[in-house]
Design a protein around this motif. Structure first.
Motif, short mmCIF file in Angstrom:
data_model
loop_
_atom_site.label_atom_id
_atom_site.label_comp_id
_atom_site.label_asym_id
_atom_site.label_seq_id
_atom_site.Cartn_x
_atom_site.Cartn_y
_atom_site.Cartn_z
N PRO A 292 0.82 -1.21 0.00
CA PRO A 292 0.00 0.00 0.00
C PRO A 292 0.85 1.26 0.00
CG PRO A 292 -0.04 -1.06 2.16
CD PRO A 292 0.69 -1.98 1.25
N VAL A 293 0.23 2.38 -0.37
CA VAL A 293 0.95 3.65 -0.55
C VAL A 293 0.34 4.73 0.33
CG1 VAL A 293 1.59 5.44 -2.20
CG2 VAL A 293 1.57 3.03 -2.92
N ILE A 294 1.21 5.46 1.02
CA ILE A 294 0.81 6.64 1.79
C ILE A 294 1.30 7.84 0.99
CG2 ILE A 294 1.07 7.89 3.97
CD1 ILE A 294 1.73 5.08 5.22
N GLU A 303 -5.29 9.61 -8.42
CA GLU A 303 -5.86 8.71 -9.43
C GLU A 303 -5.25 7.31 -9.40
OE1 GLU A 303 -6.13 10.80 -13.34
OE2 GLU A 303 -5.42 12.52 -12.18
N THR A 304 -4.05 7.19 -8.85
CA THR A 304 -3.37 5.88 -8.85
C THR A 304 -3.49 5.15 -7.52
OG1 THR A 304 -1.27 6.91 -8.19
CG2 THR A 304 -1.67 6.64 -10.56
N VAL A 305 -3.80 5.86 -6.44
CA VAL A 305 -3.93 5.25 -5.11
C VAL A 305 -5.38 5.35 -4.66
CG1 VAL A 305 -3.15 5.28 -2.71
CG2 VAL A 305 -1.55 5.89 -4.55
N PRO A 314 -9.37 -0.24 -0.24
CA PRO A 314 -8.32 0.78 -0.36
C PRO A 314 -6.95 0.17 -0.65
CG PRO A 314 -8.86 0.42 1.94
CD PRO A 314 -9.87 -0.36 1.13
N THR A 315 -6.15 0.92 -1.38
CA THR A 315 -4.77 0.50 -1.65
C THR A 315 -3.78 1.48 -1.02
OG1 THR A 315 -4.62 1.72 -3.75
CG2 THR A 315 -5.52 -0.52 -3.83
N GLY A 316 -4.28 2.36 -0.19
CA GLY A 316 -3.43 3.32 0.49
C GLY A 316 -4.27 4.43 1.09
#
Length: 377
Positions: A292-294, A303-305, A314-316
């Motif tokens: 995952p990305v913060i 748009e990407t997270v 959720p992915t971040g």
């Protein structure tokens, strides 16, 4: 179809060049043009070892290292390229490539990474970081940027179809050119990254160390959280400055080969990203690893997270101020909700940006517009 592809300058293999590489995969017979071409002989695979047609700037003194200093001449240079024999012109542009001269029966499709950032909404940031806010040099810089804005707007009329690399850039295109654009996210080689569900107890960030990447505020934030571990991959002019503020819990690895970067992305509990990017490839690469990305909640990262607030899977998550305090709060929020971030969801989201998706969509746009143009003629 006789096709010419125009790229701003060929000096390295970075994000814009990865897009160019996929364009040449779609149209391998296209001729390639650029303001300058200084790609080494052993690194030319991504342009299929083509003989690139360049401008007069190629032969100016010190152009190899100082090509950016010739930016005032680039509008003139790009207009000297004779493209009159081509049916389709494709420009891959973040500076001047879209300014090539084309005729009424030629189809010009411009894939815009961004309108010239330092001439439009990022002008004041550029002038500050270049110490050009005052004095004679500052006055000349402001005058030149004014002139290039006029040129950039005027040459937008020579483009038939605009394509943008994100909705963020699409809004910027509308703002500066008053033209609609079709969003096609740039290709990310997600197949080069494999998902890993078991994570280690550290965070990671990776970037070239230049001011706008904001690696310094990430490092400062973690230095105030001695119980959290951060691995930083990348080198650049700000490395020594960042090293001075790094706590003992922050490990600066400098430049690392791809396999080391990939391993750290796969094992990290989250990837931290604080820059305002037009798109931003590394957050997608991290998600391709199941990580995952913060991310700073502006620009392409929106748009990407898939953020915690708006997505069931959720992915971040996003933070909305480029300060150490906001990053600290984001890390705390991430750890409170860590069970919601699944590696498989991150991977699935990253697949939206695959190279194959880009090639299929790009080819479809070019061929469809070419057929439309021929019917009208």
């Amino acid at each position: 179809m006789k096709i010419a592809i125009i790229h701003d300058w060929l000096v390295t293999y970075a994000g814009a060049e990865k897009v160019l590489e996929q364009m040449l995969e779609v149209f391998p017979e296209a001729d390639l043009y650029s303001v300058v071409d200084f790609i080494e002989e052993n690194q030319r695979d991504f342009i299929k070892n083509k003989n690139v047609k360049t401008t007069f700037i190629q032969n100016l003194p010190f152009a190899r290292k100082k090509y950016r200093s010739y930016l005032p001449l680039m509008p003139l240079a790009i207009e000297q390229l004779d493209l009159s024999n081509y049916e389709i012109i494709i420009s891959s542009s973040h500076a001047v490539a879209k300014g090539v001269i084309t005729g009424p029966d030629q189809l010009h499709i411009s894939y815009v990474h961004s309108p010239i950032r330092y001439a439009w909404d990022l002008q004041h940031q550029y002038l500050r970081e270049s110490n050009l806010t005052s004095g004679v040099k500052g006055l000349l810089a402001k005058y030149f940027l004014h002139k290039i804005r006029n040129w950039d707007y005027r040459t937008s009329n020579g483009v038939d179809i605009f394509m943008s690399n994100s909705s963020f850039i699409s809004r910027r295109i509308w703002k500066v050119y008053r033209r609609e654009s079709r969003v096609l996210y740039p290709p990310v080689d997600v197949s080069n990254f494999t998902m890993k569900s078991d994570k280690s107890d550290y965070y990671v960030t990776a970037s070239r160390m230049v001011p706008y990447k904001k690696i310094d505020i990430i490092v400062e934030a973690f230095s105030k959280m001695p119980d959290k571990k951060l691995v930083v991959i990348g080198d650049g002019p700000d490395f020594n400055k960042i090293q001075r503020v790094a706590g003992q819990n922050v490990k600066l690895l400098g430049y690392q080969p791809f396999n080391v970067l990939k391993k750290h992305m796969q094992n990290a509990k989250a990837f931290v990203f604080a820059a305002e990017e037009d798109f931003g490839i590394t957050p997608v690469e991290a998600q391709a690893c199941g990580t995952p990305v913060i991310a700073y909640g502006k620009g392409g990262a929106l748009e990407t997270v898939n953020g915690l607030e708006t997505f069931n899977q959720p992915t971040g998550l996003h933070f909305y101020s480029q300060t150490p305090e906001d990053i600290i709060n984001a890390i705390s929020k991430f750890e409170e909700n860590q069970q919601l971030f699944k590696a498989e969801n991150c991977r699935q989201n990253a697949l939206r940006f695959s190279e194959n998706h880009f090639k299929d969509e790009f080819k479809k746009v070019v061929e469809t517009e070419y057929k439309k143009r021929n019917k009208k003629i």
